[in-house]
Design a protein around this motif. Structure first.
Motif, short mmCIF file in Angstrom:
data_model
loop_
_atom_site.label_atom_id
_atom_site.label_comp_id
_atom_site.label_asym_id
_atom_site.label_seq_id
_atom_site.Cartn_x
_atom_site.Cartn_y
_atom_site.Cartn_z
N TYR A 107 -5.10 4.36 -7.31
CA TYR A 107 -4.12 4.63 -6.25
C TYR A 107 -4.79 4.65 -4.88
CZ TYR A 107 0.07 5.66 -9.01
OH TYR A 107 1.18 5.55 -9.80
N ILE A 108 -5.97 5.24 -4.79
CA ILE A 108 -6.65 5.29 -3.50
C ILE A 108 -7.00 3.88 -3.03
CG2 ILE A 108 -8.78 6.01 -2.35
CD1 ILE A 108 -8.70 8.55 -3.99
N ARG A 109 -7.46 3.05 -3.97
CA ARG A 109 -7.80 1.67 -3.60
C ARG A 109 -6.57 0.89 -3.14
NH1 ARG A 109 -9.26 0.16 -8.11
NH2 ARG A 109 -7.55 -1.24 -8.70
N LEU B 236 -0.62 11.18 -4.92
CA LEU B 236 -1.79 11.53 -5.73
C LEU B 236 -1.60 12.91 -6.36
CD1 LEU B 236 -4.60 10.42 -3.24
CD2 LEU B 236 -3.52 9.07 -5.04
N SER C 273 0.81 -1.22 0.00
CA SER C 273 0.00 0.00 0.00
C SER C 273 0.84 1.27 0.00
CB SER C 273 -0.93 0.00 1.22
OG SER C 273 -0.17 -0.06 2.42
N SER D 64 -3.74 2.07 -2.04
CA SER D 64 -3.08 2.65 -0.86
C SER D 64 -3.69 2.16 0.44
CB SER D 64 -3.14 4.18 -0.92
OG SER D 64 -4.48 4.63 -0.79
N HIS E 134 -10.90 10.63 2.33
CA HIS E 134 -9.67 10.04 2.87
C HIS E 134 -8.68 11.10 3.37
CE1 HIS E 134 -10.76 6.12 1.06
NE2 HIS E 134 -11.21 6.86 0.05
N LEU F 166 -1.40 9.44 2.91
CA LEU F 166 -1.40 9.93 1.54
C LEU F 166 -0.50 11.15 1.36
CD1 LEU F 166 -5.23 9.71 0.77
CD2 LEU F 166 -3.45 8.08 0.11
N THR G 154 0.65 5.92 -2.72
CA THR G 154 0.12 7.01 -1.88
C THR G 154 0.30 8.39 -2.49
OG1 THR G 154 2.24 7.10 -0.69
CG2 THR G 154 0.52 5.69 0.24
N THR H 232 -6.31 8.02 -10.16
CA THR H 232 -6.58 8.42 -8.77
C THR H 232 -7.38 7.35 -8.04
OG1 THR H 232 -6.56 10.75 -9.42
CG2 THR H 232 -7.59 10.20 -7.32
N ARG H 233 -8.41 6.82 -8.70
CA ARG H 233 -9.23 5.78 -8.08
C ARG H 233 -8.40 4.54 -7.76
NH1 ARG H 233 -12.89 5.83 -11.51
NH2 ARG H 233 -14.49 7.02 -10.37
N VAL I 148 -10.78 11.76 -3.21
CA VAL I 148 -9.90 11.67 -2.06
C VAL I 148 -10.47 12.39 -0.83
CG1 VAL I 148 -8.55 13.78 -2.35
CG2 VAL I 148 -7.44 11.72 -1.47
#
Length: 514
Positions: free
Chosen positions: A96-98, A85, A79, A100, A128, A105, A83, A93-94, A125
């Motif tokens: 990377y968020i998943r 972004l 993960s 991570s 988060h 972040l 991180t 972006t979607r 984001v």
């Protein structure tokens, strides 16, 4: 039939995966594989900026996930690799968020031709933001995104905001819930105005970079900020120093952990220094532009106030007399002070300004100096051995052990050091043992005067232990150089391509003078 094809395709993929698992490279433990991204380095390409480097790192990381299924599983499950972004792409972006998961972040916002990305990618984001570790904003025009950063961010360690436009961006204490107790590094630059400055708690802040092109800050605000950040060790203030103080004269703020304080501003910088206690061992760097024929460079240290503890007992002095830039650096066992004045006034001869600085430094500063380095000093002609300021300077250095002259007019120094050449017949600098000369042309070498000086000092009981001659150009020392060996314990001649940088003799400051 389609189901059979899919099953067959899956079996083939499984077979290839099992076959690949026996390859030597796939015997590398996952923990070792995860070290690979740490070796990504794009700094060697000077044409790339930081944004390009980040893009390259993202491409390299994605490339690692396409090597094989095993590598993909390893890297996508780590993960901490996902991180960063930048919101340049919604799907990216979607993803990377998943990937991570719950890791802290790192968010970077910049100008973009399509500012709608803040409505699309950035919106992903927002839920988060509580796990924000670093936030960097670099923009000319940016929609109001700060309304989203009014929540608590207990993991935030680095905050960098650079805004450049005609409208001041006003921040207040509601940003990040008014609590930045986790922050380690803060950079604020551009057209930024802080209200209710500082935030409630900056107890862990260690690095501060502050540059305001807006209304700036008053002394009380800066002192309040310093008091709320007791662990500060590196501070740089640029164009942020007020012209007058609104704080009572008796208010002194302690900076017990300070290592380096850099001030880039006009001469009023001393207004702030009057309220700060610089601890022993710290380095104080001051840079400013000057357009007059006076020498405000001297205002920093002729009579050091008690709260500038790092100016006590100077043992090394480094002077750089370039046409536009004048450098003064003082070093001692308790710290250092460095002053850079960039002269923009062309109505005064360079050597005349150099003489004023050198003359004024001598009595208060050079009494305890053991090492003196002077670069690019020029002298008017004709001159006398006792003509100020060289004679007065050397006559103030009873403890001087080493004298370094880099691309200077060396003859005035040689004549002043020769007891038979100066009318007073004094052997100046009686403890002088080492003389280092960086010479770039024969006409500035004066070997006969050098030999005579060494001989007369030896006869007068002030014999030099070492003379080092460094050839920077087309210098071809005569045979007379070898005559020095009769009067000097060690004589060395060598050739170098370039003189040492101003920062390297002596001192431990970086290369900001370039």
């Amino acid at each position: 039939m389609n189901a059979l094809e899919q099953d067959a395709s899956e079996v083939l993929r499984l077979v290839r995966s099992l076959k690949n698992s026996f390859a030597p490279i796939n015997r590398i433990p996952p923990d070792v594989l995860l070290l690979i991204p740490g070796y990504f380095d794009h700094d060697d390409n000077d044409e790339n900026d930081d944004d390009d480097d980040d893009d390259d790192m993202d491409q390299d990381l994605i490339a690692l996930t396409h090597v094989c299924r095993g590598w993909r599983d390893v890297f996508t499950s780590c993960s901490s690799l996902w991180t960063r972004l930048d919101f340049t792409n919604v799907e990216k972006t979607r993803t990377y968020i998943r990937r991570s998961q719950s890791s802290p972040l790192e968010i970077y916002l910049e100008n973009s031709e399509d500012l709608n990305y803040l409505d699309d990618a950035f919106s992903l984001v927002i839920p988060h933001l509580h796990r924000l570790k670093s936030l960097a904003i670099d923009a000319d025009v940016l929609p109001d995104v700060f309304r989203h950063f009014r929540c608590q961010t207990p993991l935030l360690e680095e905050l960098s905001i650079l805004l450049y436009n005609d409208h001041n961006q006003v921040f207040d204490s509601a940003l990040f819930g008014g609590d930045l107790s986790s922050l380690r590094k803060l950079t604020l630059s551009g057209t930024i105005t802080i209200t209710h400055f500082p935030w409630n708690n900056m107890a862990n802040l260690k690095v501060l970079n502050l540059r305001s092109w807006a209304s700036g800050y008053n002394v009380t605000q800066l002192l309040d900020f310093f008091e709320s950040a007791p662990l500060l060790h590196t501070v740089k203030l640029e164009d942020s120093i007020p012209d007058s103080s609104d704080a009572p004269p008796q208010r002194i703020v302690l900076l017990p952990h300070l290592k380096t304080l850099t001030i880039v501003a006009g001469p009023p910088h001393s207004i702030l220094l009057d309220h700060l206690c610089i601890p022993a061992g710290a380095s104080l760097n001051v840079r400013f532009n000057c357009s007059s024929d006076k020498t405000p460079i001297l205002d920093c240290f002729p009579e050091p106030p008690a709260n500038l503890k790092n100016l006590s007992h100077i043992t090394m002095v480094n002077l750089g007399f370039y046409r536009e830039n004048k450098f003064v650096q003082l070093n001692g066992p308790s710290g250092s002070l460095r002053v850079l004045a960039r002269w923009v006034h062309w109505g005064i001869d360079s050597y005349d300004m150099d003489r004023r600085i050198l003359h004024c430094l001598a009595p208060p500063i050079l009494l305890t100096t053991q090492r003196l380095a002077i670069s690019n000093y020029t002298h008017s002609n004709p001159f006398e051995a006792e003509e100020p300021p060289i004679f007065q300077t050397l006559s103030s250095t009873d403890n001087l052990r080493t004298l370094i002259l880099t691309k200077c007019d060396i003859l005035p120094f040689i004549l002043a050091l020769d007891p038979e050449e100066n009318p007073s017949k004094l052997a100046l600098c009686p403890k002088l043992k080492e003389l280092v000369l960086y010479v770039e042309s024969q006409d500035k070498f004066y070997i006969d005067h050098l030999v005579s000086m060494a001989k007369n000092r030896a006869l007068g009981g002030a014999k030099l232990s070492s003379i080092i001659i460094v050839d920077l150009g087309e210098l071809t020392p005569d045979e007379e150089v070898f005559e020095l060996r009769e009067y000097v314990t060690h004589v060395e001649c060598r050739v170098e391509d370039a003189p040492p940088t101003w920062d390297s003799i002596p001192g431990e400051i970086g290369d900001e003078s370039e």
